[in-house]
Motif scaffolding. Structure first.
Motif, PDB file in Angstrom:
ATOM      1  N   LEU A  64       3.556 -10.225   3.786  1.00  0.00           N
ATOM      2  CA  LEU A  64       3.292  -9.369   4.941  1.00  0.00           C
ATOM      3  C   LEU A  64       2.375 -10.072   5.939  1.00  0.00           C
ATOM      4  O   LEU A  64       2.626 -10.050   7.157  1.00  0.00           O
ATOM      5  CB  LEU A  64       2.657  -8.056   4.467  1.00  0.00           C
ATOM      6  CG  LEU A  64       2.326  -7.019   5.536  1.00  0.00           C
ATOM      7  CD1 LEU A  64       3.596  -6.561   6.249  1.00  0.00           C
ATOM      8  CD2 LEU A  64       1.616  -5.818   4.903  1.00  0.00           C
ATOM      9  N   ARG A  91       9.411  -9.528  12.728  1.00  0.00           N
ATOM     10  CA  ARG A  91       8.677  -8.320  13.165  1.00  0.00           C
ATOM     11  C   ARG A  91       9.258  -7.054  12.525  1.00  0.00           C
ATOM     12  O   ARG A  91       8.632  -5.998  12.550  1.00  0.00           O
ATOM     13  CB  ARG A  91       8.686  -8.215  14.688  1.00  0.00           C
ATOM     14  CG  ARG A  91       7.685  -9.145  15.360  1.00  0.00           C
ATOM     15  CD  ARG A  91       7.430  -8.756  16.803  1.00  0.00           C
ATOM     16  NE  ARG A  91       8.528  -9.130  17.670  1.00  0.00           N
ATOM     17  CZ  ARG A  91       8.616 -10.292  18.328  1.00  0.00           C
ATOM     18  NH1 ARG A  91       7.667 -11.198  18.195  1.00  0.00           N
ATOM     19  NH2 ARG A  91       9.647 -10.557  19.116  1.00  0.00           N
ATOM     20  N   GLU A 132       7.583  -5.694   8.312  1.00  0.00           N
ATOM     21  CA  GLU A 132       6.451  -4.845   7.906  1.00  0.00           C
ATOM     22  C   GLU A 132       6.878  -3.498   7.321  1.00  0.00           C
ATOM     23  O   GLU A 132       6.402  -3.130   6.233  1.00  0.00           O
ATOM     24  CB  GLU A 132       5.491  -4.645   9.083  1.00  0.00           C
ATOM     25  CG  GLU A 132       4.274  -3.817   8.704  1.00  0.00           C
ATOM     26  CD  GLU A 132       3.133  -3.959   9.701  1.00  0.00           C
ATOM     27  OE1 GLU A 132       2.289  -3.060   9.723  1.00  0.00           O
ATOM     28  OE2 GLU A 132       3.088  -4.967  10.436  1.00  0.00           O
ATOM     29  N   ARG A 175       1.894   0.428   0.447  1.00  0.00           N
ATOM     30  CA  ARG A 175       1.141   1.008   1.565  1.00  0.00           C
ATOM     31  C   ARG A 175      -0.136   1.678   1.059  1.00  0.00           C
ATOM     32  O   ARG A 175      -1.213   1.507   1.629  1.00  0.00           O
ATOM     33  CB  ARG A 175       1.990   2.031   2.316  1.00  0.00           C
ATOM     34  CG  ARG A 175       1.257   2.648   3.518  1.00  0.00           C
ATOM     35  CD  ARG A 175       2.080   3.699   4.235  1.00  0.00           C
ATOM     36  NE  ARG A 175       2.432   4.799   3.355  1.00  0.00           N
ATOM     37  CZ  ARG A 175       3.682   5.128   3.026  1.00  0.00           C
ATOM     38  NH1 ARG A 175       4.700   4.441   3.516  1.00  0.00           N
ATOM     39  NH2 ARG A 175       3.932   6.144   2.213  1.00  0.00           N
ATOM     40  N   LEU A 183       5.679  -2.473   3.672  1.00  0.00           N
ATOM     41  CA  LEU A 183       4.546  -1.548   3.718  1.00  0.00           C
ATOM     42  C   LEU A 183       5.021  -0.105   3.513  1.00  0.00           C
ATOM     43  O   LEU A 183       5.089   0.696   4.440  1.00  0.00           O
ATOM     44  CB  LEU A 183       3.817  -1.690   5.063  1.00  0.00           C
ATOM     45  CG  LEU A 183       2.372  -1.212   5.098  1.00  0.00           C
ATOM     46  CD1 LEU A 183       1.516  -1.968   4.096  1.00  0.00           C
ATOM     47  CD2 LEU A 183       1.791  -1.388   6.498  1.00  0.00           C
ATOM     48  N   ASP A 232      -5.936  -9.253   8.615  1.00  0.00           N
ATOM     49  CA  ASP A 232      -4.818  -8.364   8.907  1.00  0.00           C
ATOM     50  C   ASP A 232      -5.275  -7.025   9.478  1.00  0.00           C
ATOM     51  O   ASP A 232      -4.447  -6.170   9.771  1.00  0.00           O
ATOM     52  CB  ASP A 232      -3.976  -8.139   7.652  1.00  0.00           C
ATOM     53  CG  ASP A 232      -4.818  -7.683   6.469  1.00  0.00           C
ATOM     54  OD1 ASP A 232      -6.045  -7.775   6.562  1.00  0.00           O
ATOM     55  OD2 ASP A 232      -4.228  -7.247   5.457  1.00  0.00           O
ATOM     56  N   ARG A 262       3.504 -11.140   9.818  1.00  0.00           N
ATOM     57  CA  ARG A 262       2.798 -10.648  11.009  1.00  0.00           C
ATOM     58  C   ARG A 262       2.428 -11.804  11.937  1.00  0.00           C
ATOM     59  O   ARG A 262       2.493 -11.687  13.163  1.00  0.00           O
ATOM     60  CB  ARG A 262       1.535  -9.889  10.588  1.00  0.00           C
ATOM     61  CG  ARG A 262       1.803  -8.496  10.021  1.00  0.00           C
ATOM     62  CD  ARG A 262       0.561  -7.935   9.368  1.00  0.00           C
ATOM     63  NE  ARG A 262       0.689  -6.511   9.059  1.00  0.00           N
ATOM     64  CZ  ARG A 262      -0.161  -5.825   8.311  1.00  0.00           C
ATOM     65  NH1 ARG A 262      -1.205  -6.443   7.770  1.00  0.00           N
ATOM     66  NH2 ARG A 262       0.018  -4.534   8.083  1.00  0.00           N
TER      67      ARG A 262
END
Length: 769
Positions: free
Chosen positions: A728, A749, A752, A761, A756, A88, A732
């Motif tokens: 996540l 899309r 995220e 995060r 996050l 990632d 992606r």
């Protein structure tokens, strides 16, 4: 080229030998203890590649290790020269030196979503496979085997491994699979280890100067014969030493800092709390620690109210998989700076990042697994004890083993002197392997690759392999009876003892109930039953035998060796790998992922995905289950599809929202159909839909706070982070994998930023920093 010219410190003989082989263009396997300096060999391969304007890949088993090595290399060779790939995260991927996880390297060799193999490996002279003994990992070992099998023969492989019993077998397999390979073995530890035993609030050396068990430890209690129904008085019951007693002893003997290994998360937390207030620091040390903690909290503001902060200021910490990655990062950085005195950790730290200590403490020599309690293997013990002793800082590393009433000191001594276990094969064909290989190879070529597995090699060389011979020899030794007199059935004896104890508890419970006729009858029946069991116990030769504990250990060892010999000793044509490959092909053909052993449109989509439950995920996508859902609802469903069952979720009573619930019902129906097709082909690939994750993922995607999520779920922070990270990761991929419906790709899309944020995060940035 003289290897010594590249290093400021004097090299050991094994390092020079390995470097000379690398300079001659050969692949190399280096087997040496933890902390012996294997990394210098890898650094030589990196420097050699750079000096000839070639490239070098450095692979590690963990993202944390990759991140650590990435930063080390950037300081050493400059930012422009070093890149990072961890699935990632992609930084400077075309750099001369690229650090990556082993899975990323294996995926490169597949040559699908990461680009063509020839382009990915352009200019690569050498690939370092750090922690190559991970081949023994039941879940991930196949990744190392595949990486070795698929690597082009012109690429040098530098495999760094802890000591293993069958290094010659590994070298022979490397030569068979990849080409000329040098084996370099060293048993020398720059910082020697001393083993101590802690019992009765005191510690002492486990062995005398001649390497024999100290006499004072031999005077361990002999098991008492079970007579009558009376239990042993409390005063006679030996207690397990308290963690604070052990830590205070370490402090008094100047053995800190230490890593204290326990085998449960709860045990780590309780041990840390027990040690609060027991260690003293100078004012300078306290101030330095406080300043360092405050600076790290500025980097991670979400940790300002963490429940372990008070202990951290005292130099105590916990490290296990249930903690937030951001918190673990703080603990690791403080420990590396010498500002933490004791870290209470589960064994996962033994195979983790670079955190050497002056001492390691091993709380007991057995642990609970899915198959019940078992003794630690020699390699597990070596991995934990090998953390002791910091090169350049300590003259000696200390290994403290804590007494446990149910573990004989003779078993402790035997384990401390044991050699490492042999490497076994964990090669396992999966849907991703089948689809990716068939994209680039014919069925015949795939068979050639699959038949190159380490397991197949061991099977074809049965009776001649070093590991096989070693296991046969050990099994023969363990077949000699330990009992001084008549042999007894230890397994039956233990079952009788367990039955006796179970009946005692039942009788005790019923005695408190109202004395109705049926209750009195049941108590009398149980007492009679217990009398019969008790006679069996007293008549057994095992009752009171001083060899009972060593016999139990002998049985564990024999079982493990018999399983190893069964796997490695089957004839070459009986190895299951190719049959498993073909069975997976049949399932994929039935579901239209293959046509005449070539991936279809659906197969190409599935081949490009890197996730668990890949085929179930694709079936859900192609059935249109996600098409009408909102983005937050897609988050909920994806989290259920890409995660594994968790016992911690069993008591969660939250229900998903209506549309999510309908989608999950469809997912479970699809999973049922897939399982049925798999059973017809004898394929056992899990396809679980973990519905209890849905309300939690939905809450987070809709903006709830981290505290609300923790309180609602009852899960630990690290477990939630892991679940959301998988969601996540797959979102992606789905946003950019060719073949995903356009509207769905556009929705995923948008996932995220929903995931996050805040603690997620902060924790994921700590993993990637």
């Amino acid at each position: 080229m003289n290897p010594q010219d590249w290093f400021k410190f004097p090299l050991d003989d094994f390092q020079i030998q390995a470097m000379q082989s690398i300079d001659q263009g050969r692949s190399v396997i280096v087997c040496a203890p933890t902390g012996s300096g294997k990394t210098a060999v890898a650094e030589f391969a990196v420097q050699r590649a750079l000096s000839t304007q070639r490239r070098c890949f450095y692979t590690t088993p963990l993202k944390a290790l990759s991140n650590q090595k990435f930063h080390d290399f950037r300081e050493q060779y400059g930012e422009a020269a070093v890149g990072l790939l961890t699935g990632d995260v992609s930084v400077n991927r075309n750099a001369p030196v690229v650090v990556m996880t082993t899975e990323v390297y294996r995926n490169m060799l597949y040559g699908t979503s990461l680009g063509e193999v020839e382009r990915n490996l352009y200019g690569v002279q050498a690939v370092v496979l750090d922690e190559c003994h991970y081949m023994n990992d039941p879940e991930r070992g196949t990744v190392w085997e595949e990486s070795i099998i698929y690597s082009p023969p012109e690429v040098q492989l530098i495999a760094l491994s802890a000591t293993v019993a069958n290094a010659d077998d590994l070298r022979a397999w490397f030569e068979f699979t990849h080409g000329s390979t040098e084996l370099v073995v060293s048993n020398h530890r720059p910082v020697p280890l001393r083993h101590y035993y802690f019992k009765g609030a005191r510690s002492g050396l486990l062995f005398d100067k001649e390497g024999k068990l100290q006499e004072r430890w031999k005077r361990a209690a002999i098991p008492t014969a079970r007579k009558g129904f009376r239990r042993r008085p409390k005063a006679e019951t030996e207690e397990i030493p308290r963690p604070d007693e052990v830590v205070v002893d370490l402090d008094r003997e100047d053995m800190l800092p230490a890593i204290y290994f326990l085998f449960s998360r709860k045990g780590c937390e309780l041990a840390m709390d027990r040690c609060r207030g027991r260690l003293k620091d100078t004012r300078d040390v306290r101030e330095e620690r406080e300043d360092a903690i405050e600076a790290l909290l500025q980097e991670h503001p979400t940790l300002q109210n963490h429940g372990h902060l008070g202990a951290l200021y005292e130099g105590l910490a916990v490290h296990h998989a249930g903690l937030l990655p951001a918190w673990k990062s703080v603990v690791e950085r403080l420990f590396q700076r010498g500002l933490i005195k004791v870290v209470f950790a589960t064994e996962t730290l033994a195979a983790g990042i670079n955190m050497p200590a002056r001492a390691t403490v091993i709380s007991c020599i057995s642990k609970y697994t899915g198959d019940g309690h078992r003794l630690l293997t020699a390699s597990e013990f070596l991995q934990m004890s090998g953390r002791a002793g910091r090169r350049g800082m300590d003259k000696v590393g200390y290994v403290m083993i804590v007494n446990h009433p149910k573990e004989m000191v003779t078993a402790v001594a035997k384990l401390a002197r044991s050699e490492a276990d042999p490497l076994d094969s964990n090669f396992r064909p999966g849907y991703g392997m089948v689809l990716n290989l068939l994209q680039r190879h014919s069925l015949e070529s795939c068979k050639e690759l699959v038949e190159k597995s380490f397991g197949k090699f061991l099977a074809e060389h049965r009776g001649g392999g070093q590991g096989f011979r070693h296991a046969q020899q050990r099994l023969e030794e363990l077949s000699k009876p330990l009992c001084p007199g008549e042999l007894g059935d230890l397994s039956a004896y233990r079952k009788s003892c367990e039955r006796d104890e179970s009946l005692r508890k039942q009788i005790h419970g019923l005695s408190k109930a109202p004395k109705h006729g049926s209750v009195k009858y049941e108590i009398l029946r149980m007492k009679a039953d217990r009398e019969r069991v008790h006679r069996k116990i007293e008549e057994s030769p095992c009752n009171g035998c001083p060899k009972m504990a060593p016999c139990a250990e002998q049985q564990y060892r024999r079982r493990d060796l018999e399983q190893f010999l069964k796997r490695a000793g089957s004839s070459g044509k009986d190895t299951p790998y190719w049959g498993q490959f073909l069975a997976l092909c049949k399932v994929l053909t039935r579901l239209d992922y293959l046509d005449d052993y070539k991936p279809t449109y659906k197969g190409e989509v599935a081949a490009a995905l890197r996730a668990s439950n890949t085929i179930l995920l694709c079936e859900v996508i192609f059935a249109g289950v996600l098409d009408t859902l909102e983005v937050t609802e897609i988050v909920a469903v994806l989290t259920c599809l890409v995660n594994e069952e968790s016992r911690a979720l069993e008591n969660l009573r939250l229900k998903p929202k209506r549309y999510v619930q309908q989608a999950l019902q469809e997912c479970r129906a699809i999973a049922g159909d897939l399982e049925k097709i798999q059973r017809q082909q004898s394929v056992d690939v899990p396809c679980a839909v973990v519905v209890n994750y849905a309300p939690l993922a939905y809450m987070w995607a809709n903006g709830c706070t981290w505290l609300e999520l923790i309180e609602t779920s009852g899960l630990e922070g690290g477990d939630l982070i892991r679940a959301l990270r998988r969601t996540l990761d797959v979102s992606r991929q789905l946003g950019f994998v060719p073949g995903i419906p356009g509207t769905l790709a556009e929705k995923v899309r948008q996932i995220e930023p929903l995931i996050l944020r805040d603690e997620v995060r902060d924790s994921l940035s700590a993993l990637d920093s």
